[in-house]
Scaffold this motif. Sequence first.
Motif, PDB file in Angstrom:
ATOM      1  N   ASP A  84      13.324   2.538   0.061  1.00  0.00           N
ATOM      2  CA  ASP A  84      14.748   2.831  -0.085  1.00  0.00           C
ATOM      3  C   ASP A  84      15.204   2.329  -1.464  1.00  0.00           C
ATOM      4  O   ASP A  84      14.403   1.755  -2.216  1.00  0.00           O
ATOM      5  CB  ASP A  84      15.537   2.207   1.084  1.00  0.00           C
ATOM      6  CG  ASP A  84      15.524   0.689   1.062  1.00  0.00           C
ATOM      7  OD1 ASP A  84      15.092   0.116   0.046  1.00  0.00           O
ATOM      8  OD2 ASP A  84      15.952   0.071   2.061  1.00  0.00           O
ATOM      9  N   PRO A  85      16.499   2.551  -1.800  1.00  0.00           N
ATOM     10  CA  PRO A  85      16.945   2.152  -3.137  1.00  0.00           C
ATOM     11  C   PRO A  85      16.768   0.651  -3.404  1.00  0.00           C
ATOM     12  O   PRO A  85      16.688   0.227  -4.548  1.00  0.00           O
ATOM     13  CB  PRO A  85      18.429   2.539  -3.143  1.00  0.00           C
ATOM     14  CG  PRO A  85      18.523   3.633  -2.141  1.00  0.00           C
ATOM     15  CD  PRO A  85      17.533   3.299  -1.082  1.00  0.00           C
ATOM     16  N   GLN A  86      16.703  -0.149  -2.343  1.00  0.00           N
ATOM     17  CA  GLN A  86      16.516  -1.594  -2.523  1.00  0.00           C
ATOM     18  C   GLN A  86      15.034  -1.974  -2.487  1.00  0.00           C
ATOM     19  O   GLN A  86      14.680  -3.152  -2.343  1.00  0.00           O
ATOM     20  CB  GLN A  86      17.260  -2.382  -1.425  1.00  0.00           C
ATOM     21  CG  GLN A  86      18.772  -2.401  -1.609  1.00  0.00           C
ATOM     22  CD  GLN A  86      19.397  -1.057  -1.285  1.00  0.00           C
ATOM     23  OE1 GLN A  86      19.040  -0.448  -0.284  1.00  0.00           O
ATOM     24  NE2 GLN A  86      20.311  -0.592  -2.130  1.00  0.00           N
ATOM     25  N   ALA A  87      14.182  -0.965  -2.583  1.00  0.00           N
ATOM     26  CA  ALA A  87      12.726  -1.145  -2.656  1.00  0.00           C
ATOM     27  C   ALA A  87      12.107  -1.596  -1.339  1.00  0.00           C
ATOM     28  O   ALA A  87      10.958  -2.025  -1.309  1.00  0.00           O
ATOM     29  CB  ALA A  87      12.345  -2.111  -3.773  1.00  0.00           C
ATOM     30  N   HIS A  88      12.840  -1.472  -0.237  1.00  0.00           N
ATOM     31  CA  HIS A  88      12.226  -1.787   1.061  1.00  0.00           C
ATOM     32  C   HIS A  88      11.342  -0.613   1.474  1.00  0.00           C
ATOM     33  O   HIS A  88      11.761   0.549   1.411  1.00  0.00           O
ATOM     34  CB  HIS A  88      13.311  -2.014   2.124  1.00  0.00           C
ATOM     35  CG  HIS A  88      14.114  -3.250   1.855  1.00  0.00           C
ATOM     36  ND1 HIS A  88      15.450  -3.212   1.520  1.00  0.00           N
ATOM     37  CD2 HIS A  88      13.755  -4.561   1.849  1.00  0.00           C
ATOM     38  CE1 HIS A  88      15.886  -4.446   1.317  1.00  0.00           C
ATOM     39  NE2 HIS A  88      14.872  -5.290   1.509  1.00  0.00           N
ATOM     40  N   ILE A  89      10.151  -0.942   1.904  1.00  0.00           N
ATOM     41  CA  ILE A  89       9.184   0.112   2.233  1.00  0.00           C
ATOM     42  C   ILE A  89       9.592   0.802   3.526  1.00  0.00           C
ATOM     43  O   ILE A  89       9.823   0.166   4.547  1.00  0.00           O
ATOM     44  CB  ILE A  89       7.764  -0.487   2.359  1.00  0.00           C
ATOM     45  CG1 ILE A  89       7.324  -1.063   1.003  1.00  0.00           C
ATOM     46  CG2 ILE A  89       6.774   0.567   2.824  1.00  0.00           C
ATOM     47  CD1 ILE A  89       6.022  -1.850   1.063  1.00  0.00           C
ATOM     48  N   LEU A  90       9.693   2.158   3.420  1.00  0.00           N
ATOM     49  CA  LEU A  90      10.066   2.965   4.587  1.00  0.00           C
ATOM     50  C   LEU A  90       8.837   3.611   5.226  1.00  0.00           C
ATOM     51  O   LEU A  90       8.744   3.726   6.434  1.00  0.00           O
ATOM     52  CB  LEU A  90      11.057   4.069   4.176  1.00  0.00           C
ATOM     53  CG  LEU A  90      12.350   3.598   3.519  1.00  0.00           C
ATOM     54  CD1 LEU A  90      13.132   4.796   2.989  1.00  0.00           C
ATOM     55  CD2 LEU A  90      13.200   2.830   4.525  1.00  0.00           C
ATOM     56  N   ARG A  91       7.923   4.065   4.367  1.00  0.00           N
ATOM     57  CA  ARG A  91       6.721   4.745   4.878  1.00  0.00           C
ATOM     58  C   ARG A  91       5.523   4.368   4.020  1.00  0.00           C
ATOM     59  O   ARG A  91       5.664   4.173   2.804  1.00  0.00           O
ATOM     60  CB  ARG A  91       6.881   6.264   4.825  1.00  0.00           C
ATOM     61  CG  ARG A  91       7.642   6.855   5.980  1.00  0.00           C
ATOM     62  CD  ARG A  91       7.570   8.366   5.922  1.00  0.00           C
ATOM     63  NE  ARG A  91       6.256   8.873   6.311  1.00  0.00           N
ATOM     64  CZ  ARG A  91       5.937  10.164   6.298  1.00  0.00           C
ATOM     65  NH1 ARG A  91       6.826  11.046   5.897  1.00  0.00           N
ATOM     66  NH2 ARG A  91       4.740  10.557   6.676  1.00  0.00           N
ATOM     67  N   VAL A  92       4.376   4.289   4.633  1.00  0.00           N
ATOM     68  CA  VAL A  92       3.131   4.097   3.876  1.00  0.00           C
ATOM     69  C   VAL A  92       2.103   5.047   4.466  1.00  0.00           C
ATOM     70  O   VAL A  92       2.194   5.423   5.625  1.00  0.00           O
ATOM     71  CB  VAL A  92       2.598   2.654   3.985  1.00  0.00           C
ATOM     72  CG1 VAL A  92       3.549   1.676   3.352  1.00  0.00           C
ATOM     73  CG2 VAL A  92       2.326   2.284   5.436  1.00  0.00           C
ATOM     74  N   ASN A  93       1.144   5.428   3.648  1.00  0.00           N
ATOM     75  CA  ASN A  93       0.087   6.288   4.202  1.00  0.00           C
ATOM     76  C   ASN A  93      -1.175   5.459   4.440  1.00  0.00           C
ATOM     77  O   ASN A  93      -1.292   4.313   3.969  1.00  0.00           O
ATOM     78  CB  ASN A  93      -0.147   7.506   3.293  1.00  0.00           C
ATOM     79  CG  ASN A  93      -0.884   7.140   2.032  1.00  0.00           C
ATOM     80  OD1 ASN A  93      -0.935   5.985   1.670  1.00  0.00           O
ATOM     81  ND2 ASN A  93      -1.436   8.126   1.363  1.00  0.00           N
ATOM     82  N   PRO A  94      -2.119   6.016   5.206  1.00  0.00           N
ATOM     83  CA  PRO A  94      -3.331   5.251   5.543  1.00  0.00           C
ATOM     84  C   PRO A  94      -4.085   4.759   4.304  1.00  0.00           C
ATOM     85  O   PRO A  94      -4.655   3.667   4.324  1.00  0.00           O
ATOM     86  CB  PRO A  94      -4.161   6.262   6.339  1.00  0.00           C
ATOM     87  CG  PRO A  94      -3.148   7.191   6.926  1.00  0.00           C
ATOM     88  CD  PRO A  94      -2.079   7.310   5.905  1.00  0.00           C
ATOM     89  N   ALA A  95      -4.095   5.592   3.236  1.00  0.00           N
ATOM     90  CA  ALA A  95      -4.836   5.192   2.026  1.00  0.00           C
ATOM     91  C   ALA A  95      -4.254   3.910   1.446  1.00  0.00           C
ATOM     92  O   ALA A  95      -4.992   3.037   0.957  1.00  0.00           O
ATOM     93  CB  ALA A  95      -4.771   6.314   0.984  1.00  0.00           C
ATOM     94  N   PHE A  96      -2.928   3.774   1.487  1.00  0.00           N
ATOM     95  CA  PHE A  96      -2.309   2.559   0.956  1.00  0.00           C
ATOM     96  C   PHE A  96      -2.683   1.347   1.810  1.00  0.00           C
ATOM     97  O   PHE A  96      -2.911   0.245   1.295  1.00  0.00           O
ATOM     98  CB  PHE A  96      -0.782   2.724   0.879  1.00  0.00           C
ATOM     99  CG  PHE A  96      -0.124   1.595   0.143  1.00  0.00           C
ATOM    100  CD1 PHE A  96      -0.042   1.605  -1.241  1.00  0.00           C
ATOM    101  CD2 PHE A  96       0.388   0.494   0.831  1.00  0.00           C
ATOM    102  CE1 PHE A  96       0.539   0.553  -1.930  1.00  0.00           C
ATOM    103  CE2 PHE A  96       0.971  -0.560   0.152  1.00  0.00           C
ATOM    104  CZ  PHE A  96       1.056  -0.527  -1.231  1.00  0.00           C
ATOM    105  N   CYS A  97      -2.727   1.579   3.144  1.00  0.00           N
ATOM    106  CA  CYS A  97      -3.102   0.481   4.039  1.00  0.00           C
ATOM    107  C   CYS A  97      -4.532   0.027   3.747  1.00  0.00           C
ATOM    108  O   CYS A  97      -4.816  -1.173   3.681  1.00  0.00           O
ATOM    109  CB  CYS A  97      -2.977   0.921   5.497  1.00  0.00           C
ATOM    110  SG  CYS A  97      -1.262   1.202   5.980  1.00  0.00           S
ATOM    111  N   ARG A  98      -5.431   1.027   3.563  1.00  0.00           N
ATOM    112  CA  ARG A  98      -6.829   0.668   3.260  1.00  0.00           C
ATOM    113  C   ARG A  98      -6.898  -0.088   1.925  1.00  0.00           C
ATOM    114  O   ARG A  98      -7.621  -1.061   1.788  1.00  0.00           O
ATOM    115  CB  ARG A  98      -7.689   1.943   3.172  1.00  0.00           C
ATOM    116  CG  ARG A  98      -8.011   2.567   4.517  1.00  0.00           C
ATOM    117  CD  ARG A  98      -9.124   3.604   4.393  1.00  0.00           C
ATOM    118  NE  ARG A  98      -8.742   4.722   3.563  1.00  0.00           N
ATOM    119  CZ  ARG A  98      -8.067   5.785   3.992  1.00  0.00           C
ATOM    120  NH1 ARG A  98      -7.698   5.856   5.266  1.00  0.00           N
ATOM    121  NH2 ARG A  98      -7.759   6.757   3.166  1.00  0.00           N
TER     122      ARG A  98
END
Length: 585
Positions: free
Chosen positions: A303-317
């Motif tokens: 979001d505009p305050q840089a809070h993570i809204l979504r991540v994909n599996p590649a980022f988790c890995r």
Amino acid sequence: MSATETRPVLPGRAAFIVSHYRLIVSGIYLLAALVMIPPAWVSMREIDRDIRSLAHERGTALFQMVELSREWNARHGGVYVPVTPDMQPNTYLHHPQRDITDQSGRQLTLVNPAYMTRQIADLAAAREGVRFHLTSLRPLRPGNEPDAWEASALGRFERVEASEQFDFLPDGAAGLPGPVYRYMAPLHVKQACMRCHAAQGYRVGDVRGGISVTIPAKRLEVLVSERNRQIWLLFGLVGFALAGLGHLLIWRARAALQHVARIHADQEQLIAERTRELSQAADEQRVAAAVFDSATAGLIVTDPQAHILRVNPAFCRMSGYSAAELIGQTPALLRSGRHDAAFYAQLREQLQREGSWQGELWNRRKDGEPFAVWLAISTIASGSTGECFVGSYTDITKRKEAEAIILHRANHDALTGLPNRSLFADRLGTALALSRRHGSQLGLLFIDLDGFKRINDTLGHAAGDELLVQAAQRMQQCVREVDTLARLGGDEFAVILGSLREEHECAEVAERLNHALARQFDLMDGSVRIACSIGIALAPLHATTELELRRLADMALYKAKGRGGNTWQMTMAGGKKPPRTVADR
Ligand SMILES: Nc1nc2c(ncn2[C@@H]2O[C@H](COP(=O)(O)OP(=O)(O)OP(=O)(O)O)[C@@H](O)[C@H]2O)c(=O)[nH]1
């Protein structure tokens, strides 16, 4: 109608009205005609009956008037009237005093009821066309013979089947030009009649004959047809008005239904388009989600305050964190500490100004291991949360490691691991610049091993290599970490000593180097001893440029060698310029 338009669709009855419009309108006019014809016909019948009734009453009235006149005449035994050309004595009247002369000599003749009736009949026929006919089945006068209709009526009277006869006879039926109404009633024998007709065997009450009244029907027929025409006109107009009203209503209904159908069709088309768009959007969303989830690059949405809204599996890995651990956090969770606050401030500033940022970044995995990424951040507009940021992380750790190896190989000596000539030149330039900036002293030491060739020659090249490695390690221990020890080639080395407080610090290092290398080297194939010669130049004491400094150090080395080696030689300030050496080349 174009291919994209939708044909108007209406529910059952409405669709029937639109599609069978002409049939319905024709039906309305036909129905109006069917509805109007019976009352018109009834009205015509009533008019016909009224006219007939009128004719009947007129016939009755005329008959009664004649009958009354006749009764009055009979009661007086007839009346005397002057003889004139139009009033001649009645030759059928047999009376002893039929013709008399009054006292003034005027001739009078007796007029009986029958003769009077004839006279009135002639007068009426002349004036109004109405005919009276005194008739009997047994007439005294031949002219009173009944015609066929009269004879029939008289027969019915005598048989007491009817008290009157009234008929309409069409043109020619009565032997007269034009249609007629005929009325006839019987004349009953009265006491007054017996005076003349007793001799004929009549009795009081007998039917002696009758008077027929013939009324021309032409005028009445004209009247009837005029009325009929008016009725047809009236009912026609009413019927046409009703049908027209129905036509108007059905026309408006059709127009309204067609309008509704068009609106309905437009709405259907709109819904179809919207459904298609939504379906496309859903497909695109599915594709986007699949791309997001299957991308090899690590993706996050904040979001505009840089809070993570979504991540994909590649980022988790890549990060080692689960999606649940990342969502709600900020990317600061991954900071490696390798970048200062200014780096992140510059990143945020460019992101705000240009809407995007990309570059290399070091992060730290959940297990603490640092990893390098190529990060591309872009701003996207999101309907519900306003601006969002999408970060695409590509792990470049291996590439960075490979680059580091290549860079190291390019700048370091493969045998000893020391900076090579190239890196040495770079470091010397940097050290000189720092020295100038801080006003500090810099010392440059050129070192050349004494008698090295002999090792190669006696023990072999591998032993020479082993010796070079050990020599490099011993020299490394003689300098500080901030100092640079480089192998310039062969058995030549150099040391850059930065930030010297005193000139003798340089001599002390040279001294340590001499001692370190003079000690015995235990090699695989035996123990050997060598030494080294060192030439020293200081900046800015002896020179301020790199070239000059190297030249002086090399010249000093040359001098040390000349003194038999295993010693060091400081450049002599203001001394004679030494000859050019190998280092100049
Ligand atoms: N084993 C080995 N020998 C090398 C290497 N590079 C150069 N040399 C040899 O090192 C020797 C250097 O020559 P010199 O400087 O004349 O040898 P020196 O015996 O030290 O002579 P002085 O400096 O005059 O004392 C040459 O024989 C080169 O072949 C290397 O990487 N490994």
